[in-house]
Design a protein around this motif. Structure first.
Motif, short mmCIF file in Angstrom:
data_model
loop_
_atom_site.label_atom_id
_atom_site.label_comp_id
_atom_site.label_asym_id
_atom_site.label_seq_id
_atom_site.Cartn_x
_atom_site.Cartn_y
_atom_site.Cartn_z
N ARG A 25 30.82 -137.68 39.54
CA ARG A 25 30.54 -137.34 40.94
C ARG A 25 31.41 -136.17 41.40
NH1 ARG A 25 30.18 -143.45 41.25
NH2 ARG A 25 27.98 -143.84 41.71
N LEU A 26 32.69 -136.21 41.05
CA LEU A 26 33.59 -135.12 41.39
C LEU A 26 33.11 -133.81 40.77
CD1 LEU A 26 36.26 -133.88 42.44
CD2 LEU A 26 37.36 -134.76 40.36
N ALA A 27 32.77 -133.83 39.49
CA ALA A 27 32.30 -132.63 38.81
C ALA A 27 31.00 -132.11 39.42
CB ALA A 27 32.11 -132.90 37.31
N GLU A 65 35.70 -136.98 30.07
CA GLU A 65 35.45 -138.42 30.21
C GLU A 65 34.46 -138.69 31.34
OE1 GLU A 65 39.29 -140.08 30.90
OE2 GLU A 65 40.13 -139.16 29.12
N ILE A 66 33.37 -137.93 31.38
CA ILE A 66 32.42 -138.13 32.47
C ILE A 66 31.13 -138.77 31.95
CG2 ILE A 66 33.31 -136.11 33.67
CD1 ILE A 66 30.63 -134.74 33.19
N ASP A 67 30.43 -139.36 32.87
CA ASP A 67 29.07 -139.82 32.61
C ASP A 67 28.19 -138.58 32.78
OD1 ASP A 67 26.42 -140.72 33.03
OD2 ASP A 67 27.11 -142.63 33.85
N GLN A 68 27.89 -137.94 31.66
CA GLN A 68 27.18 -136.66 31.71
C GLN A 68 25.80 -136.78 32.36
OE1 GLN A 68 27.22 -134.38 28.08
NE2 GLN A 68 29.39 -134.80 27.74
N GLN A 69 25.11 -137.90 32.13
CA GLN A 69 23.79 -138.07 32.74
C GLN A 69 23.89 -138.18 34.25
OE1 GLN A 69 20.82 -137.79 30.94
NE2 GLN A 69 20.21 -137.42 33.05
N LEU A 70 24.87 -138.92 34.74
CA LEU A 70 25.05 -139.01 36.19
C LEU A 70 25.41 -137.65 36.76
CD1 LEU A 70 25.16 -140.71 38.79
CD2 LEU A 70 27.58 -141.14 38.28
N PHE A 71 26.29 -136.91 36.09
CA PHE A 71 26.64 -135.57 36.53
C PHE A 71 25.39 -134.71 36.68
CE2 PHE A 71 27.14 -131.18 34.95
CZ PHE A 71 27.83 -130.63 36.02
N LEU A 72 24.56 -134.67 35.63
CA LEU A 72 23.35 -133.85 35.67
C LEU A 72 22.37 -134.32 36.74
CD1 LEU A 72 22.79 -133.28 31.85
CD2 LEU A 72 23.44 -131.55 33.56
N ARG A 107 30.16 -130.57 53.00
CA ARG A 107 28.69 -130.55 52.99
C ARG A 107 28.16 -130.97 51.61
NH1 ARG A 107 28.23 -125.87 55.13
NH2 ARG A 107 28.04 -124.69 53.21
N HIS A 108 28.78 -130.49 50.54
CA HIS A 108 28.34 -130.87 49.19
C HIS A 108 28.63 -132.33 48.89
CE1 HIS A 108 26.97 -126.93 48.24
NE2 HIS A 108 28.15 -126.39 48.51
N ILE A 109 29.75 -132.83 49.37
CA ILE A 109 30.06 -134.25 49.20
C ILE A 109 29.00 -135.09 49.90
CG2 ILE A 109 31.68 -136.08 49.90
CD1 ILE A 109 33.96 -133.97 49.44
N LEU A 110 28.68 -134.74 51.14
CA LEU A 110 27.69 -135.50 51.91
C LEU A 110 26.30 -135.40 51.30
CD1 LEU A 110 28.91 -134.53 55.48
CD2 LEU A 110 29.16 -136.77 54.37
N ARG A 111 25.92 -134.21 50.86
CA ARG A 111 24.61 -134.05 50.23
C ARG A 111 24.50 -134.89 48.96
NH1 ARG A 111 24.15 -127.48 50.30
NH2 ARG A 111 23.23 -127.22 52.37
N ALA A 112 25.52 -134.83 48.11
CA ALA A 112 25.48 -135.58 46.85
C ALA A 112 25.40 -137.08 47.13
CB ALA A 112 26.71 -135.25 45.99
N VAL A 129 28.96 -145.02 48.94
CA VAL A 129 29.68 -144.58 50.13
C VAL A 129 31.18 -144.52 49.85
CG1 VAL A 129 30.30 -145.17 52.52
CG2 VAL A 129 27.91 -145.35 51.76
N ALA A 130 31.73 -145.57 49.26
CA ALA A 130 33.17 -145.61 48.98
C ALA A 130 33.58 -144.49 48.03
CB ALA A 130 33.55 -146.97 48.38
N GLU A 131 32.78 -144.23 47.01
CA GLU A 131 33.11 -143.17 46.05
C GLU A 131 33.17 -141.80 46.72
OE1 GLU A 131 33.79 -142.98 42.59
OE2 GLU A 131 34.19 -145.12 42.86
#
Length: 181
Positions: A25-27, A65-72, A107-112, A129-131
């Protein structure tokens, strides 16, 4: 017969999954920011993150150490539906604010987050929401995390009311009221 994983092993495996999803999510948020400020093709930004930034250290989290599918999914989905997501944000922002006026990273945090709430029903709304409120805390220390929390809670309750009504029905106070009759 071999014994199954211990409670500690299961816990540390679960912690790794949670950490990989948080880092994804951060990436994704950082990649969205980069795509906007550099006007680079979204696929090029995603590829750069996956090929060159996985060894980077972001706030103590290694991108490898990321979940690449979630990132994409979050990156591509959020980028593709920006207009729809901005309409969602506009519906819950304070009257005297406009989405364009928000800090770009917020804005990017809220959109994601709004994208994940809309298109990833397997992720519990309260977790999403917590993340993302946590990410807002990582980048801001003033009123922005509170604003993110309020806006995302409103979106989550609108998109997934069943998750919140079910929680209320099984809550401690509901049982107490039911037992008093």
């Amino acid at each position: 017969m071999a014994a199954g994983p211990t409670r500690q092993e299961r816990g540390s495996r679960q912690e790794r999954v949670i950490r990989r999803r948080r880092t994804a999510r951060l990436a994704a948020v950082q990649a969205l920011y980069q795509a906007e400020i550099s006007s680079t093709e979204p696929d090029k930004v995603a590829l750069e993150f996956l090929q060159h930034r996985l060894a980077d250290d972001l706030d103590g989290l290694t991108l490898g150490e990321i979940d690449q599918q979630l990132f994409l999914d979050v990156f591509r989905g959020t980028h593709a539906t920006r207009k729809e997501l901005d309409d969602m944000l506009t519906a819950v922002i304070a009257e005297d604010w406009r989405v364009e006026r928000l800090d770009s990273m917020l804005r990017h945090i809220l959109r994601a987050a709004a994208w994940e709430l809309s298109y990833q029903p397997q992720a519990p709304a309260k977790v999403v929401v917590a993340e993302y409120v946590g990410l807002a805390h990582d980048f801001f220390d003033q009123r922005e995390p509170g604003m993110a929390n309020g806006m995302l809670n409103r979106i989550a309750r609108e998109l997934r009311p069943e998750e919140f009504t079910a929680a209320r029905r099984t809550g401690r106070f509901h049982r107490c009221a039911a037992n008093s009759t």
